[in-house]
Design a protein around this motif. Sequence first.
Motif, mmCIF file in Angstrom:
data_model
loop_
_atom_site.group_PDB
_atom_site.id
_atom_site.type_symbol
_atom_site.label_atom_id
_atom_site.label_comp_id
_atom_site.label_asym_id
_atom_site.label_seq_id
_atom_site.Cartn_x
_atom_site.Cartn_y
_atom_site.Cartn_z
ATOM 1 N N LEU A 158 11.088 67.160 61.190
ATOM 2 C CA LEU A 158 11.584 67.447 62.528
ATOM 3 C C LEU A 158 12.996 68.019 62.509
ATOM 4 O O LEU A 158 13.342 68.891 63.319
ATOM 5 N N PHE A 159 13.810 67.541 61.560
ATOM 6 C CA PHE A 159 15.210 67.977 61.511
ATOM 7 C C PHE A 159 15.470 68.897 60.312
ATOM 8 O O PHE A 159 16.595 68.990 59.838
ATOM 9 N N LYS A 160 14.408 69.577 59.866
ATOM 10 C CA LYS A 160 14.518 70.423 58.670
ATOM 11 C C LYS A 160 15.561 71.520 58.825
ATOM 12 O O LYS A 160 16.275 71.846 57.876
ATOM 13 N N ILE A 161 15.684 72.080 60.010
ATOM 14 C CA ILE A 161 16.600 73.211 60.201
ATOM 15 C C ILE A 161 18.035 72.761 60.488
ATOM 16 O O ILE A 161 18.933 73.598 60.555
ATOM 17 N N PHE A 162 18.244 71.458 60.644
ATOM 18 C CA PHE A 162 19.579 70.964 60.961
ATOM 19 C C PHE A 162 20.371 70.697 59.676
ATOM 20 O O PHE A 162 19.836 70.127 58.717
ATOM 21 N N PRO A 163 21.642 71.109 59.641
ATOM 22 C CA PRO A 163 22.457 70.946 58.417
ATOM 23 C C PRO A 163 23.007 69.523 58.259
ATOM 24 O O PRO A 163 24.217 69.313 58.222
ATOM 25 N N ILE A 164 22.118 68.556 58.191
ATOM 26 C CA ILE A 164 22.524 67.165 57.966
ATOM 27 C C ILE A 164 21.804 66.640 56.739
ATOM 28 O O ILE A 164 20.769 67.179 56.323
ATOM 29 N N LYS A 165 22.338 65.603 56.155
ATOM 30 C CA LYS A 165 21.766 65.042 54.940
ATOM 31 C C LYS A 165 20.414 64.398 55.215
ATOM 32 O O LYS A 165 20.137 63.931 56.324
ATOM 33 N N ASP A 166 19.576 64.360 54.185
ATOM 34 C CA ASP A 166 18.245 63.781 54.332
ATOM 35 C C ASP A 166 18.303 62.317 54.762
ATOM 36 O O ASP A 166 17.424 61.847 55.486
ATOM 37 N N SER A 167 19.330 61.602 54.318
ATOM 38 C CA SER A 167 19.446 60.195 54.695
ATOM 39 C C SER A 167 19.593 60.046 56.205
ATOM 40 O O SER A 167 19.016 59.137 56.814
ATOM 41 N N SER A 168 20.342 60.947 56.818
ATOM 42 C CA SER A 168 20.494 60.933 58.279
ATOM 43 C C SER A 168 19.172 61.270 58.958
ATOM 44 O O SER A 168 18.805 60.669 59.970
ATOM 45 N N LYS A 169 18.455 62.237 58.398
ATOM 46 C CA LYS A 169 17.165 62.627 58.955
ATOM 47 C C LYS A 169 16.178 61.470 58.911
ATOM 48 O O LYS A 169 15.412 61.253 59.858
ATOM 49 N N VAL A 170 16.207 60.720 57.817
ATOM 50 C CA VAL A 170 15.292 59.581 57.658
ATOM 51 C C VAL A 170 15.579 58.512 58.705
ATOM 52 O O VAL A 170 14.651 57.968 59.330
ATOM 53 N N ILE A 171 16.842 58.198 58.908
ATOM 54 C CA ILE A 171 17.205 57.179 59.904
ATOM 55 C C ILE A 171 16.835 57.646 61.306
ATOM 56 O O ILE A 171 16.290 56.876 62.114
ATOM 57 N N LEU A 172 17.090 58.913 61.613
ATOM 58 C CA LEU A 172 16.705 59.455 62.911
ATOM 59 C C LEU A 172 15.191 59.442 63.074
ATOM 60 O O LEU A 172 14.672 59.164 64.166
ATOM 61 N N GLY A 173 14.481 59.727 61.985
ATOM 62 C CA GLY A 173 13.018 59.687 62.028
ATOM 63 C C GLY A 173 12.506 58.292 62.349
ATOM 64 O O GLY A 173 11.542 58.126 63.107
ATOM 65 N N ALA A 174 13.165 57.272 61.798
ATOM 66 C CA ALA A 174 12.764 55.886 62.063
ATOM 67 C C ALA A 174 13.001 55.522 63.524
ATOM 68 O O ALA A 174 12.180 54.844 64.149
ATOM 69 N N ILE A 175 14.121 55.986 64.078
ATOM 70 C CA ILE A 175 14.423 55.704 65.484
ATOM 71 C C ILE A 175 13.403 56.388 66.395
ATOM 72 O O ILE A 175 12.897 55.785 67.358
ATOM 73 N N ILE A 176 13.085 57.647 66.089
ATOM 74 C CA ILE A 176 12.096 58.369 66.894
ATOM 75 C C ILE A 176 10.727 57.704 66.778
ATOM 76 O O ILE A 176 9.996 57.562 67.775
ATOM 77 N N TYR A 177 10.397 57.270 65.582
ATOM 78 C CA TYR A 177 9.112 56.601 65.369
ATOM 79 C C TYR A 177 9.023 55.343 66.224
ATOM 80 O O TYR A 177 8.008 55.091 66.883
ATOM 81 N N ARG A 178 10.090 54.529 66.214
ATOM 82 C CA ARG A 178 10.091 53.321 67.032
ATOM 83 C C ARG A 178 10.036 53.678 68.517
ATOM 84 O O ARG A 178 9.455 52.943 69.322
ATOM 85 N N GLY A 179 10.640 54.804 68.868
ATOM 86 C CA GLY A 179 10.575 55.263 70.246
ATOM 87 C C GLY A 179 9.148 55.585 70.666
ATOM 88 O O GLY A 179 8.716 55.258 71.776
ATOM 89 N N ILE A 180 8.405 56.226 69.768
ATOM 90 C CA ILE A 180 7.001 56.561 70.052
ATOM 91 C C ILE A 180 6.185 55.285 70.249
ATOM 92 O O ILE A 180 5.357 55.190 71.164
ATOM 93 N N ILE A 181 6.426 54.306 69.376
ATOM 94 C CA ILE A 181 5.734 53.022 69.504
ATOM 95 C C ILE A 181 6.088 52.366 70.840
ATOM 96 O O ILE A 181 5.220 51.823 71.545
ATOM 97 N N GLY A 182 7.377 52.414 71.195
ATOM 98 C CA GLY A 182 7.820 51.827 72.451
ATOM 99 C C GLY A 182 7.170 52.478 73.659
ATOM 100 O O GLY A 182 6.748 51.797 74.604
ATOM 101 N N ILE A 183 7.054 53.791 73.633
ATOM 102 C CA ILE A 183 6.420 54.526 74.729
ATOM 103 C C ILE A 183 4.947 54.157 74.832
ATOM 104 O O ILE A 183 4.415 53.974 75.942
ATOM 105 N N ALA A 184 4.295 54.025 73.673
ATOM 106 C CA ALA A 184 2.873 53.665 73.663
ATOM 107 C C ALA A 184 2.649 52.316 74.328
ATOM 108 O O ALA A 184 1.684 52.121 75.085
#
Length: 290
Positions: A230-256
């Motif tokens: 999701l954040f492939k085009i953003f100039p941030i480190k993979d570690s940041s992308k992973v943490i953001l991915g976890a937050i978005i994932y929990r958000g999807i679960i929360g919405i469900a």
Amino acid sequence: MMNILLGILEQGLIFGIMSLGIYITYEILDFPDLSVDGTFPLGAAISTYFILNGFSGVVSVLMAIVAGALAGFITAVINVKLKVQDLLSGIIVMTGLYTINLFIAGKSNVAIFNEKTIFNNDVVNNFKFTGQYKKLLILFLIAAVFKIFLDLYLNTKSGYLLKTTGNNQTLVKLLGKDPGNIKILGLSMANGLVCAAGAIMMQHQRFFEISMGTGTMIIGLASVILGIKLFKIFPIKDSSKVILGAIIYRGIIGIAIMIGLSPNSLKLITAIIFLIILLVSRRGEEDVRA
């Protein structure tokens, strides 16, 4: 609504720490480490034991990191030294940890509602201005520490060797290094992070439950893939992308859950979301090749 959002962010940061460990095994080492389903509750069991015996929440997290690193070390040794397939190595350790976790915690369910934790102690309770955001602030600081540590390590010589081991073990051998030993180090570090996340999660929800690690591998993989793609085009480190991915994932679960799906169907929701992420990710890769 605010409580739901805070819950998503807090749990997202905890799973973000766990996903950093999955990132090491899956993205860097290309190692399907199923032992994380056992090391996550191991961290919770270790933390429960130390807190109930009068130790601070911080000490219990540090001890969980040590225990998780040992579990990862055992998984790697079974694979590297005993030549057992990587998937089976993780399953063996995960299965053994079930009994060990029960032994450490004493029983399958343990509550620590009246004990001091990293979220409830004399130091943090003095910071009244944080209010309802106290847990979120603490988790943000902890996640930042682990992220910075991982980023710094990956920029060292040892870190570069770790990344090279996952891509080209022959090159590592030509450099005069043993890729097996590097893999042992990587798995130890990864499971230390996962175990720390388990300890933090236990202190966040204030109880240990033996099955709390079920699906850890899937949640971590979904967070890693989602964040990196999701954040492939953003100039941030993979570690940041992973943490953001976890937050978005929990958000999807929360919405469900908010739209009416039962919390009892959480594992099914997790499996479906992971399948969708895999299919979308594969479709994106095929479009790039075309």
